[in-house]
Design a protein around this motif. Structure first.
Motif, PDB file in Angstrom:
ATOM      1  N   SER A 145     -16.227 -30.051  27.834  1.00 11.08           N
ATOM      2  CA  SER A 145     -15.562 -30.754  29.059  1.00 11.08           C
ATOM      3  C   SER A 145     -16.559 -31.153  30.197  1.00 11.08           C
ATOM      4  N   ALA A 146     -17.541 -30.815  30.321  1.00 14.54           N
ATOM      5  CA  ALA A 146     -18.074 -31.448  31.648  1.00 14.54           C
ATOM      6  C   ALA A 146     -18.610 -33.145  31.185  1.00 14.54           C
ATOM      7  N   GLY A 147     -18.574 -33.604  30.300  1.00 16.44           N
ATOM      8  CA  GLY A 147     -18.879 -34.734  30.217  1.00 16.44           C
ATOM      9  C   GLY A 147     -19.959 -35.083  28.739  1.00 16.44           C
ATOM     10  N   PHE A 148     -20.746 -33.500  28.090  1.00 14.09           N
ATOM     11  CA  PHE A 148     -21.925 -34.224  27.138  1.00 14.09           C
ATOM     12  C   PHE A 148     -21.017 -34.028  26.198  1.00 14.09           C
ATOM     13  N   SER A 149     -21.782 -35.154  25.191  1.00 14.01           N
ATOM     14  CA  SER A 149     -21.409 -35.046  23.621  1.00 14.01           C
ATOM     15  C   SER A 149     -22.529 -34.914  22.972  1.00 14.01           C
ATOM     16  N   GLU A 150     -22.284 -34.990  21.395  1.00 15.41           N
ATOM     17  CA  GLU A 150     -23.569 -34.062  20.558  1.00 15.41           C
ATOM     18  C   GLU A 150     -24.289 -35.646  20.162  1.00 15.41           C
ATOM     19  N   VAL A 151     -25.326 -35.152  20.019  1.00 15.02           N
ATOM     20  CA  VAL A 151     -26.354 -36.683  19.939  1.00 15.02           C
ATOM     21  C   VAL A 151     -27.067 -35.647  18.291  1.00 15.02           C
ATOM     22  N   GLY A 152     -27.567 -34.644  18.594  1.00 19.74           N
ATOM     23  CA  GLY A 152     -28.366 -34.212  17.286  1.00 19.74           C
ATOM     24  C   GLY A 152     -28.214 -32.646  17.129  1.00 19.74           C
ATOM     25  N   ASP A 153     -29.464 -32.703  16.734  1.00 16.91           N
ATOM     26  CA  ASP A 153     -30.128 -31.329  16.918  1.00 16.91           C
ATOM     27  C   ASP A 153     -31.767 -30.429  16.729  1.00 16.91           C
ATOM     28  N   HIS A 154     -32.068 -29.828  17.101  1.00 17.79           N
ATOM     29  CA  HIS A 154     -33.878 -28.890  16.711  1.00 17.79           C
ATOM     30  C   HIS A 154     -32.944 -27.541  16.767  1.00 17.79           C
ATOM     31  N   VAL A 155     -34.286 -27.350  16.720  1.00 10.57           N
ATOM     32  CA  VAL A 155     -34.767 -25.865  16.913  1.00 10.57           C
ATOM     33  C   VAL A 155     -34.839 -24.573  17.180  1.00 10.57           C
ATOM     34  N   PHE A 156     -34.754 -23.841  18.416  1.00 13.99           N
ATOM     35  CA  PHE A 156     -34.771 -23.291  18.565  1.00 13.99           C
ATOM     36  C   PHE A 156     -34.715 -21.605  18.378  1.00 13.99           C
ATOM     37  N   THR A 157     -36.265 -21.454  18.898  1.00 10.38           N
ATOM     38  CA  THR A 157     -36.604 -19.826  18.031  1.00 10.38           C
ATOM     39  C   THR A 157     -36.504 -18.899  19.032  1.00 10.38           C
ATOM     40  N   VAL A 158     -35.442 -17.699  18.558  1.00  8.86           N
ATOM     41  CA  VAL A 158     -35.357 -16.677  19.407  1.00  8.86           C
ATOM     42  C   VAL A 158     -36.148 -14.928  18.540  1.00  8.86           C
ATOM     43  N   GLY A 159     -37.196 -15.322  19.119  1.00 14.81           N
ATOM     44  CA  GLY A 159     -38.093 -13.516  18.623  1.00 14.81           C
ATOM     45  C   GLY A 159     -39.049 -14.736  17.244  1.00 14.81           C
ATOM     46  N   THR A 160     -38.879 -14.283  16.524  1.00 11.99           N
ATOM     47  CA  THR A 160     -38.945 -15.187  15.794  1.00 11.99           C
ATOM     48  C   THR A 160     -38.379 -16.610  14.025  1.00 11.99           C
ATOM     49  N   ASP A 161     -36.685 -15.988  14.885  1.00 11.85           N
ATOM     50  CA  ASP A 161     -35.619 -16.773  14.421  1.00 11.85           C
ATOM     51  C   ASP A 161     -35.672 -17.896  14.426  1.00 11.85           C
ATOM     52  N   PRO A 162     -35.811 -18.832  13.747  1.00 14.41           N
ATOM     53  CA  PRO A 162     -35.745 -20.245  13.807  1.00 14.41           C
ATOM     54  C   PRO A 162     -33.916 -20.370  14.012  1.00 14.41           C
ATOM     55  N   GLN A 163     -33.766 -20.834  15.079  1.00 11.93           N
ATOM     56  CA  GLN A 163     -31.969 -20.816  15.043  1.00 11.93           C
ATOM     57  C   GLN A 163     -31.846 -22.653  15.382  1.00 11.93           C
ATOM     58  N   ARG A 164     -30.678 -22.642  14.603  1.00 14.29           N
ATOM     59  CA  ARG A 164     -29.921 -24.287  15.722  1.00 14.29           C
ATOM     60  C   ARG A 164     -29.258 -24.566  16.431  1.00 14.29           C
ATOM     61  N   ASP A 165     -29.915 -25.737  17.370  1.00 13.18           N
ATOM     62  CA  ASP A 165     -29.258 -25.675  18.721  1.00 13.18           C
ATOM     63  C   ASP A 165     -28.288 -27.122  18.152  1.00 13.18           C
ATOM     64  N   LEU A 166     -27.251 -27.500  19.110  1.00 17.15           N
ATOM     65  CA  LEU A 166     -26.866 -29.092  18.891  1.00 17.15           C
ATOM     66  C   LEU A 166     -27.548 -29.651  20.136  1.00 17.15           C
ATOM     67  N   LEU A 167     -27.827 -30.751  20.127  1.00 21.59           N
ATOM     68  CA  LEU A 167     -28.083 -31.128  21.076  1.00 21.59           C
ATOM     69  C   LEU A 167     -27.063 -31.890  21.661  1.00 21.59           C
ATOM     70  N   MET A 168     -27.158 -31.913  23.014  1.00 24.06           N
ATOM     71  CA  MET A 168     -25.828 -32.528  23.915  1.00 24.06           C
ATOM     72  C   MET A 168     -26.621 -33.385  24.999  1.00 24.06           C
ATOM     73  N   ALA A 169     -26.163 -34.559  25.456  1.00 22.19           N
ATOM     74  CA  ALA A 169     -26.655 -35.728  26.307  1.00 22.19           C
ATOM     75  C   ALA A 169     -25.012 -36.215  26.948  1.00 22.19           C
ATOM     76  N   ARG A 170     -25.427 -36.317  28.884  1.00 21.59           N
ATOM     77  CA  ARG A 170     -24.229 -36.780  29.325  1.00 21.59           C
ATOM     78  C   ARG A 170     -25.133 -37.795  30.285  1.00 21.59           C
ATOM     79  N   ASN A 171     -25.075 -38.702  30.648  1.00 18.29           N
ATOM     80  CA  ASN A 171     -25.316 -39.654  31.212  1.00 18.29           C
ATOM     81  C   ASN A 171     -24.716 -39.333  33.118  1.00 18.29           C
ATOM     82  N   LEU A 172     -25.566 -40.391  33.385  1.00 19.31           N
ATOM     83  CA  LEU A 172     -25.625 -39.907  35.314  1.00 19.31           C
ATOM     84  C   LEU A 172     -24.898 -41.367  35.573  1.00 19.31           C
TER      85      LEU A 172
END
Length: 174
Positions: A145-172
């Motif tokens: 709703s703030a103008g970001f759109s999905e452009v990819g993904d990456h791994v974000f580790t919480v503790g020892t658990d690798p989790q999938r984050d969506l990468l979102m970007a917005r032009n300024l």
């Protein structure tokens, strides 16, 4: 409620640590093990870590306070490495927007976002990107709703658990 939104200062480190850990646990404990939550919080939110981040000139941490109590914060890394999937660079990374649960829906997150987007543009960034957990639909909707759109993904580790984050970007620059 009238919040004062301002850059964090060294004396905010302890309160910021408490706010960051509490809001992270509220948002994510139900879907993560206690051990992984403890490890992540210990490695991410101590007062010493907050003090280092506040002192880092490449990281902007802004806090929102009312009646002398921190209620929310946002953090923008002004010189983060831009993932290749982010189409416009230079970019800044929105690392966190954490808001007290009782203030969700109050507009405070939007005010913090506006503040850091302006700071990103002022720093010369042409876009802002972020990672958001794929299992956090409320945050995903907020960023869309703030103008970001999905452009990819990456791994974000919480503790020892690798989790999938969506990468979102917005032009300024739009």
């Amino acid at each position: 409620m009238n919040w004062v939104i301002r850059p964090a200062v060294a004396t905010d480190a302890a309160a910021l640590s408490e706010l960051a850990e509490r809001t992270f646990r509220e948002a994510f404990s139900a879907l993560n093990t206690a051990e992984n939550m403890e490890l992540h919080c210990t490695n991410s939110f101590s007062p010493a870590i907050q003090a280092v981040e506040i002192a880092d000139s490449t990281i902007l941490t802004v806090v929102a306070e009312a009646n002398g109590t921190l209620s929310a914060f946002a953090q923008l890394h002004l010189r983060a490495e831009t993932p290749t999937c982010v189409p416009v660079s230079p970019s800044a990374e929105l690392r966190r927007i954490y808001v007290d649960r009782n203030l969700h829906g109050s507009g405070l997150a939007r005010q913090l976002l506006a503040c850091v987007l302006e700071a990103g543009a002022d720093s010369g960034a042409k876009s802002v990107w972020l990672g958001v957990w794929e299992h956090n639909p409320r945050a995903i909707r907020f960023y869309q709703s703030a103008g970001f759109s999905e452009v990819g993904d990456h791994v974000f580790t919480v503790g020892t658990d690798p989790q999938r984050d969506l990468l979102m970007a917005r032009n300024l620059t739009d």
